[in-house]
Design a protein around this motif. Sequence first.
Motif, PDB file in Angstrom:
ATOM      1  N   GLU A 107       1.169  -0.981   0.467  1.00 35.64           N
ATOM      2  CA  GLU A 107       0.133  -0.106   0.163  1.00 35.64           C
ATOM      3  C   GLU A 107       0.773   1.189  -0.136  1.00 35.64           C
ATOM      4  OE1 GLU A 107      -0.431  -1.680   4.388  1.00 35.64           O
ATOM      5  OE2 GLU A 107      -0.048  -2.396   2.234  1.00 35.64           O
ATOM      6  N   ASP A 108       2.365   1.103   0.729  1.00 33.05           N
ATOM      7  CA  ASP A 108       3.251   1.788   0.402  1.00 33.05           C
ATOM      8  C   ASP A 108       3.316   2.694  -1.069  1.00 33.05           C
ATOM      9  OD1 ASP A 108       2.882   2.741   3.450  1.00 33.05           O
ATOM     10  OD2 ASP A 108       5.200   1.035   3.580  1.00 33.05           O
ATOM     11  N   LYS A 109       3.830   1.650  -1.728  1.00 36.12           N
ATOM     12  CA  LYS A 109       3.825   1.703  -2.969  1.00 36.12           C
ATOM     13  C   LYS A 109       3.059   2.698  -4.199  1.00 36.12           C
ATOM     14  CE  LYS A 109       7.257  -2.163  -3.333  1.00 36.12           C
ATOM     15  NZ  LYS A 109       6.482  -3.837  -4.351  1.00 36.12           N
ATOM     16  N   LEU A 110       1.276   2.361  -3.939  1.00 34.32           N
ATOM     17  CA  LEU A 110      -0.099   3.039  -3.781  1.00 34.32           C
ATOM     18  C   LEU A 110       0.335   3.864  -3.574  1.00 34.32           C
ATOM     19  CD1 LEU A 110      -1.901   2.729  -5.898  1.00 34.32           C
ATOM     20  CD2 LEU A 110      -3.125   1.736  -3.637  1.00 34.32           C
ATOM     21  N   GLU A 111       0.424   4.590  -2.706  1.00 34.78           N
ATOM     22  CA  GLU A 111       0.693   6.097  -2.144  1.00 34.78           C
ATOM     23  C   GLU A 111       1.404   6.651  -2.823  1.00 34.78           C
ATOM     24  OE1 GLU A 111      -1.695   7.585  -0.495  1.00 34.78           O
ATOM     25  OE2 GLU A 111      -3.000   5.996  -0.522  1.00 34.78           O
ATOM     26  N   ALA A 163      -0.761  -1.372  -7.711  1.00 37.88           N
ATOM     27  CA  ALA A 163       1.015   0.216  -7.381  1.00 37.88           C
ATOM     28  C   ALA A 163       1.063   0.120  -9.342  1.00 37.88           C
ATOM     29  CB  ALA A 163       1.828  -0.463  -6.484  1.00 37.88           C
ATOM     30  N   LEU A 164       0.774  -1.222  -9.766  1.00 42.07           N
ATOM     31  CA  LEU A 164       1.138  -1.580 -11.092  1.00 42.07           C
ATOM     32  C   LEU A 164      -0.197  -0.710 -12.055  1.00 42.07           C
ATOM     33  CD1 LEU A 164       2.519  -4.681 -11.119  1.00 42.07           C
ATOM     34  CD2 LEU A 164       4.143  -2.649 -11.676  1.00 42.07           C
ATOM     35  N   LYS A 165      -1.040  -0.759 -11.567  1.00 44.79           N
ATOM     36  CA  LYS A 165      -2.369  -0.496 -12.224  1.00 44.79           C
ATOM     37  C   LYS A 165      -2.656   1.123 -12.815  1.00 44.79           C
ATOM     38  CE  LYS A 165      -6.739  -1.968 -14.446  1.00 44.79           C
ATOM     39  NZ  LYS A 165      -6.415  -2.659 -16.190  1.00 44.79           N
ATOM     40  N   ASP A 210       1.699   5.525 -14.752  1.00 42.83           N
ATOM     41  CA  ASP A 210       0.956   5.764 -16.242  1.00 42.83           C
ATOM     42  C   ASP A 210       1.947   4.447 -16.586  1.00 42.83           C
ATOM     43  OD1 ASP A 210       0.606   8.537 -16.156  1.00 42.83           O
ATOM     44  OD2 ASP A 210       1.889   8.052 -13.954  1.00 42.83           O
ATOM     45  N   ILE A 211       2.832   4.137 -15.984  1.00 41.52           N
ATOM     46  CA  ILE A 211       3.267   2.691 -16.767  1.00 41.52           C
ATOM     47  C   ILE A 211       3.557   1.631 -15.973  1.00 41.52           C
ATOM     48  CG2 ILE A 211       5.367   1.765 -18.381  1.00 41.52           C
ATOM     49  CD1 ILE A 211       5.823   4.962 -19.275  1.00 41.52           C
ATOM     50  N   GLY A 212       3.048   0.573 -15.650  1.00 43.30           N
ATOM     51  CA  GLY A 212       3.372  -0.626 -15.046  1.00 43.30           C
ATOM     52  C   GLY A 212       4.192  -1.610 -15.660  1.00 43.30           C
ATOM     53  N   VAL A 213       4.756  -1.756 -14.522  1.00 42.85           N
ATOM     54  CA  VAL A 213       5.714  -2.688 -15.490  1.00 42.85           C
ATOM     55  C   VAL A 213       5.926  -3.523 -14.244  1.00 42.85           C
ATOM     56  CG1 VAL A 213       8.305  -2.710 -15.932  1.00 42.85           C
ATOM     57  CG2 VAL A 213       7.704  -0.652 -16.449  1.00 42.85           C
ATOM     58  N   SER A 214       5.770  -5.155 -15.558  1.00 41.62           N
ATOM     59  CA  SER A 214       5.936  -5.973 -14.688  1.00 41.62           C
ATOM     60  C   SER A 214       6.982  -7.231 -14.761  1.00 41.62           C
ATOM     61  CB  SER A 214       4.793  -7.104 -14.592  1.00 41.62           C
ATOM     62  OG  SER A 214       4.868  -7.558 -16.246  1.00 41.62           O
ATOM     63  N   GLY A 235      -0.613  -9.153 -16.181  1.00 42.46           N
ATOM     64  CA  GLY A 235      -2.456  -8.671 -15.964  1.00 42.46           C
ATOM     65  C   GLY A 235      -2.683  -7.037 -15.516  1.00 42.46           C
ATOM     66  N   ALA A 236      -1.854  -6.956 -14.281  1.00 43.41           N
ATOM     67  CA  ALA A 236      -2.464  -5.459 -14.367  1.00 43.41           C
ATOM     68  C   ALA A 236      -1.017  -4.400 -15.112  1.00 43.41           C
ATOM     69  CB  ALA A 236      -2.081  -5.389 -13.046  1.00 43.41           C
ATOM     70  N   SER A 237       0.036  -4.630 -15.285  1.00 46.64           N
ATOM     71  CA  SER A 237       1.147  -3.736 -15.902  1.00 46.64           C
ATOM     72  C   SER A 237       0.699  -4.059 -17.330  1.00 46.64           C
ATOM     73  CB  SER A 237       2.416  -4.557 -16.093  1.00 46.64           C
ATOM     74  OG  SER A 237       2.536  -5.818 -16.830  1.00 46.64           O
ATOM     75  N   ASP A 238       2.062  -1.786 -17.597  1.00 47.95           N
ATOM     76  CA  ASP A 238       1.588  -2.153 -19.361  1.00 47.95           C
ATOM     77  C   ASP A 238       2.786  -2.516 -19.868  1.00 47.95           C
ATOM     78  OD1 ASP A 238      -1.318  -0.137 -18.714  1.00 47.95           O
ATOM     79  OD2 ASP A 238       0.741   0.995 -17.527  1.00 47.95           O
ATOM     80  N   MET A 239       3.996  -3.162 -19.583  1.00 47.83           N
ATOM     81  CA  MET A 239       5.152  -3.387 -19.844  1.00 47.83           C
ATOM     82  C   MET A 239       5.678  -4.611 -19.745  1.00 47.83           C
ATOM     83  SD  MET A 239       7.812  -1.152 -21.451  1.00 47.83           S
ATOM     84  CE  MET A 239       8.764  -0.708 -19.877  1.00 47.83           C
ATOM     85  N   ILE A 240       5.568  -5.931 -20.271  1.00 45.84           N
ATOM     86  CA  ILE A 240       6.668  -6.972 -19.354  1.00 45.84           C
ATOM     87  C   ILE A 240       8.545  -6.652 -19.466  1.00 45.84           C
ATOM     88  CG2 ILE A 240       6.560  -9.818 -18.833  1.00 45.84           C
ATOM     89  CD1 ILE A 240       3.489  -9.231 -19.736  1.00 45.84           C
ATOM     90  N   LEU A 241       9.049  -6.962 -18.494  1.00 48.06           N
ATOM     91  CA  LEU A 241      10.488  -7.290 -19.145  1.00 48.06           C
ATOM     92  C   LEU A 241      10.682  -8.265 -19.321  1.00 48.06           C
ATOM     93  CD1 LEU A 241      11.807  -4.536 -16.392  1.00 48.06           C
ATOM     94  CD2 LEU A 241      11.644  -4.413 -19.388  1.00 48.06           C
ATOM     95  N   THR A 242      10.959  -8.687 -20.228  1.00 48.24           N
ATOM     96  CA  THR A 242      11.722  -9.864 -20.412  1.00 48.24           C
ATOM     97  C   THR A 242      12.588 -10.691 -20.127  1.00 48.24           C
ATOM     98  OG1 THR A 242      12.435  -9.750 -22.169  1.00 48.24           O
ATOM     99  CG2 THR A 242      10.319 -10.136 -22.330  1.00 48.24           C
ATOM    100  N   ASP A 243      13.853  -9.712 -19.547  1.00 48.61           N
ATOM    101  CA  ASP A 243      14.841 -10.555 -18.968  1.00 48.61           C
ATOM    102  C   ASP A 243      15.594 -10.259 -17.685  1.00 48.61           C
ATOM    103  OD1 ASP A 243      15.618  -7.793 -19.072  1.00 48.61           O
ATOM    104  OD2 ASP A 243      16.960  -7.455 -20.012  1.00 48.61           O
TER     105      ASP A 243
END
Length: 697
Positions: A328-332, A356-358, A361-365, A376-384
Amino acid sequence: EGKMTCVKMYSSSQDFVVSGKGFDPTQGSVARGGAIAPDEVNFPEEDKRNDDPRVVSTLVSALLCSNATLSLNEEGFWTPRGNSSEAPIVVVAAKLGIWGSDIEKYFERVTEIPFSSSRKMMVCVTEPAKNAEKHELALIPELDLDAPRVAHVKGAPNYILNKCSQILVDGPDGKPMLANADEALKKSVLDKVDELSKQALRVLAIAVRPTQDTSELPEDVEQKFTLLVKDLILVGLVASIDPERDGVKQAVEDARNAHVRTIMITGDYLLTAQAIAKNIAILPKDGSLDETGALDCNGLRPEGDYLPDEGIDALTGKVNVFARAKPEDKLEIVKSLQRQGLVCAMTGDGVNDAPALKEADIGVSMGLEGTEVAKGASDMILTDDNFCSIVKAVRKGRVIYSGIEKFVSFIMSVHFAEVLQIFLCVVVGMPIMRSPLQILFLVLVTDLPPAIALGVEPAEDGIMDAKPRPKTQPVVLPWMWRCIVANGMILTASIMAIYVVALHAYAGAFFQKDIVKESRSSCRVWRTTNFFSYIKLKDNHEEGDPNVEPDGELKGEDLADVKFERCYGKFAIRRARTCAFISLVWAENLRAYTARSFTKPIFVKTFNNPAMNKAVFTAQICLYCALFIPGLNEAVLGLYPYEINWWGWVLAFIGAFLAMAGCELYKFVSSFFPPAEYVEPEMKKKKFAPTEVIEEK
């Protein structure tokens, strides 16, 4: 790197060090504190402590409170599976010959309370396995790990210490004993935690609670946790290091130069987070920002409730490291940054990171370690799962956007010029400069391929030094409009000038009505051999007429017929059009090279865009095919290259050169009045100052 390795331990007031490389359990051992392994693997025999009960008891309890496993993969490498923070425990235990599958024969797990970001600890309860033989593990008797029921607890040291009533210490005889966990003793343990944390080590505390009570445990997790996690005995500490990936420090510095602020939000202990942040340049090495640039997230909620928005905004505006963070800190934090008008990218891999990812502006998982919920909640996925890839993506995004700007600027400037040229011809009464098929040729062959090549233009030097653009900023800025109009007018002026000269040279007149009027009986045009050398042709003449001054090429010809082919109607106009057409194709191809940079001259890295070279080469090949392929040139496109004389080609070149020189001159002059994004920002000079766009870890 995601390769956390145990390097130090602490138990019963004694320090221990661990050697080895990576996850290989066949290399390395445990030795007394301060011992040195000359080859980073093997300690001197007198320093080894593999069988020390303090070490064995700590690792057995930690192993019983872990779910990670270690095995050889198909390539022959040792690979842990499970939680990354448990991998170091499994590996160092295996170095001592203690494997989870072996001790499970003696200790049966009854229940488990998974790690929670709010509780900051994991609990596993074991009972002696039924019908099991007596084990030969060198355990400390005072811990009573063979009790009817034992709760093994692993987690954050400060949280576990708060639940401890006893701590394992060395007695007067040097043997381990239990001591009451008074404030002084707790402080000594926390001092040891601080000492390890300042070395960028992640410290886990291991505690146990033996009991004779074997009654059924409640189903409710919180009730179960409250019942089990009390009156604990602190057994020891396990300190691990997760080396930063190669290039992370440079990536953070590159992001800072790009005015992208990197904020580390972590569950680690504050001093550990500070040490790691210093190693990767998020905080300065000199410690000047340790107080103001790093914060335990309890500071966001000092009395349990979050500070008012203004208070949180004041902290997030200057703090670059948030430690002991809850989901919840990340979200705040994300909300606070967005309230300040900043663009926020947040990375995460767990289920709890999804809000927080949702919100960002850009959620990166993470593609390798991330959960499906996070993905599923992210906009971009780091393959590495590599932070460096985020900075590379920022750079690539800027390159793509810069290419779009150049594409738009080029295509609009040349189309503006082409429309303006025809418009001027119509307005002033000159013959229309080109036919519809010639216009189509210009759009599809001369304009489009170089424009597409500009879209894949390599990055210009310093592209990561510019400030990020606001989200609401249009693609075409005011200075770009000026550039489009100016370059379009330069192209128009150059090609119109050549067209006017060509009409004068071939038709002896400039206006449509003068060239095609039926009453026209004479004309004064250029000779076929020289610039601005005139020949006067007259209708109804006879050879030798004093009003006719033929050059050598006209001797023996019917001068009346020559006159009609050289200065009357469509014959003169088609030659002027051909000359202007060639000049425009050349000019637009050169304009494509000048459009590769808004600030740098054309001779800087002129040919380092292979796509542009191919596009211009293709356009030139198509031009000469259009000029010299019989049937296509005259019948289809209305181009007559054999009729324009050698000086027609020279005129075409002069027009193209003038257009290029004019565009470069405009670029040079405009460099004295640079747009805002090319001005060196003051903020760049402040190495650790807050910046405009935020990237979250």
